[in-house]
Design an enzyme around this catalytic site. Structure first.
Site: not given
Length: 437
Positions: A273-275, A278
């Site tokens: 869900h991040c890299i 974001d």
């Protein structure tokens, strides 16, 4: 003169405070368990009524969350509800909801805004609100604070607001919610002080920054750092492949340098869900200032193209054997976004599956952590995990190694698969039926 946050801080320091956590997913559940572990009463909030029921029964759908640990927390007072009016009961509200991108790769704050709008009518004095969801610098000031004060409460006087980015790493036993340092930025000094009181009982090390904006930017830098370096090494993989060089051998050799080099390893693309998400939050926000984040955009382009690169290797290898993807039986090994977890968010494996499906391939997958393909917003496959045996492997024209789970028997796969497209560098020695991707 009495401190404006004294009552709240006293309740947090004494352990009498009730901790509210909005969003009981990969971030919210571990945080709830940690607060329960140190003796707080915890009230979780989630819009998914089925999840609420399961969690209250002591069952988690997240693989690395142990049901026994959850059951113990429930016995000690943890409860979960979809009734947001109960926000009035808690002393702290920690927001752990998704912040995806929309189809235009722009920030989608709808989950954050919806959650705040649900709780605003029930806010009261002597509460603290902490946003943990990854977002662009300025979100707390521009989106959260105005909604809080719309109810008549003054932030820093009656109620307190901080931003403290989540740093969960699912499946990593070396770092836990307790041991991962916590960055906190407050809207005012009184807010920051209340934030320390909130997190200090549960987290070993607190790192203060000067503002919520600085805390928001900190989270983005952490993940942009990884995204850019992974984009670099993915590009290096493509170049090395054209030159007949094993990129994994090169990385291992470079990693022997005791200074100035950090090894990053290529793969089939970015997941989680991040890299993958974001960096584009900052790209979007930077445009407001007339700036173009060229490194971020370039690495994003490279990383987004990696599933297609792996698919191209599959298609080319089948063509060399007189076959096409259309009509071929193809097995994808590993569909979680990284090894040894069940997390499917933004998994590049699924993008590879979509490419195979759209070309007419007869698709199957095997993943010991994902027995049945889950419900996803953008992808739908009516598939269950295939058991790996010598007999089952021989039925496939090609096997695409997308996620390198430790549970796979790589020797058995090597011996029985007709063709292996290796995107993870497992089969370093190669072979006539190994294609490095």
């Amino acid at each position: 003169m009495k401190q404006k946050n004294a009552t709240l801080i006293a309740r947090l320091q004494s352990g009498e405070a009730i901790i509210g956590i909005v969003g009981m997913g990969y971030v919210g559940q571990p945080l709830a368990l940690r607060y329960s572990e140190v003796g707080f009463n915890v009230l979780g909030f989630d819009i998914d009524a089925e999840k609420v029921q399961q969690l209250n029964a002591g069952h988690s759908s997240i693989e690395h969350i142990d049901d026994a640990e959850l059951t113990k927390a429930v016995a000690n007072g943890l409860s979960v509800t979809d009734d947001f009016s109960r926000a009035a009961e808690v002393d702290a509200i920690i927001l752990c909801v998704p912040t995806p991108l929309n189809k235009y790769r722009e920030p989608d704050l709808s989950f954050v805004i919806d959650s705040v709008d649900r709780i605003v009518p029930f806010l009261r004095s002597n509460q603290i609100i902490s946003l943990e969801s990854t977002t662009y610098p300025g979100t707390t000031e521009e989106e959260i604070i105005p909604r809080i004060i719309s109810g008549g409460l003054q932030v820093g006087e009656d109620i307190f607001a901080v931003y403290s980015p989540e740093r969960e790493d699912p499946g990593n036993a070396d770092f836990t919610t307790k041991t991962i340092p916590k960055v906190i930025g407050g809207h005012t000094p009184a807010c920051l002080e209340a934030g320390h009181a909130l997190y200090k009982p549960a987290i070993e090390h607190i790192v203060s920054v000067s503002s919520t904006k600085a805390a928001e930017m900190t989270k983005l830098l952490e993940n942009i750092h990884r995204a850019v370096n992974i984009g670099l090494v993915n590009e290096m993989k493509i170049v090395a492949d054209q030159m007949g060089i094993d990129i994994f051998e090169v990385i291992d050799a470079a990693a022997t340098k005791p200074f100035g080099f950090t090894p990053y390893y290529p793969g089939p693309g970015l997941g989680g869900h991040c890299i993958p998400i974001d960096p584009f939050y900052l790209t979007w926000k930077a445009r407001e200032y007339g700036l173009h984040t060229r490194f971020i955009e370039l690495s994003g382009e490279i990383n987004q193209n990696m599933p297609a690169y792996v698919y191209g290797k599959l298609s080319g290898a089948l063509n060399e054997r007189g076959k096409s993807v259309n009509g071929s039986h193809i097995l994808v090994l590993g569909i979680a976004y990284k090894k040894n977890v069940d997390d499917m968010r933004e998994s590049p494996s699924v993008q590879i599956m979509e490419l195979i499906k759209s070309s007419g391939g007869k698709l199957a997958y095997s993943d010991p952590h994902v027995p049945t393909f889950p419900k996803m917003r953008e992808h739908k496959f009516e598939l269950s995990s295939t058991s790996l045996t010598p007999e089952s492997l021989r039925q496939f024209d090609a096997v695409v190694l997308a996620t390198d789970h430790a549970a796979f028997d790589y020797e058995m796969i090597h011996e029985n698969a007709a063709l292996i497209i290796d995107s993870r560098g497992i089969y370093r020695d190669g072979g006539d039926h190994i294609v490095k991707a």
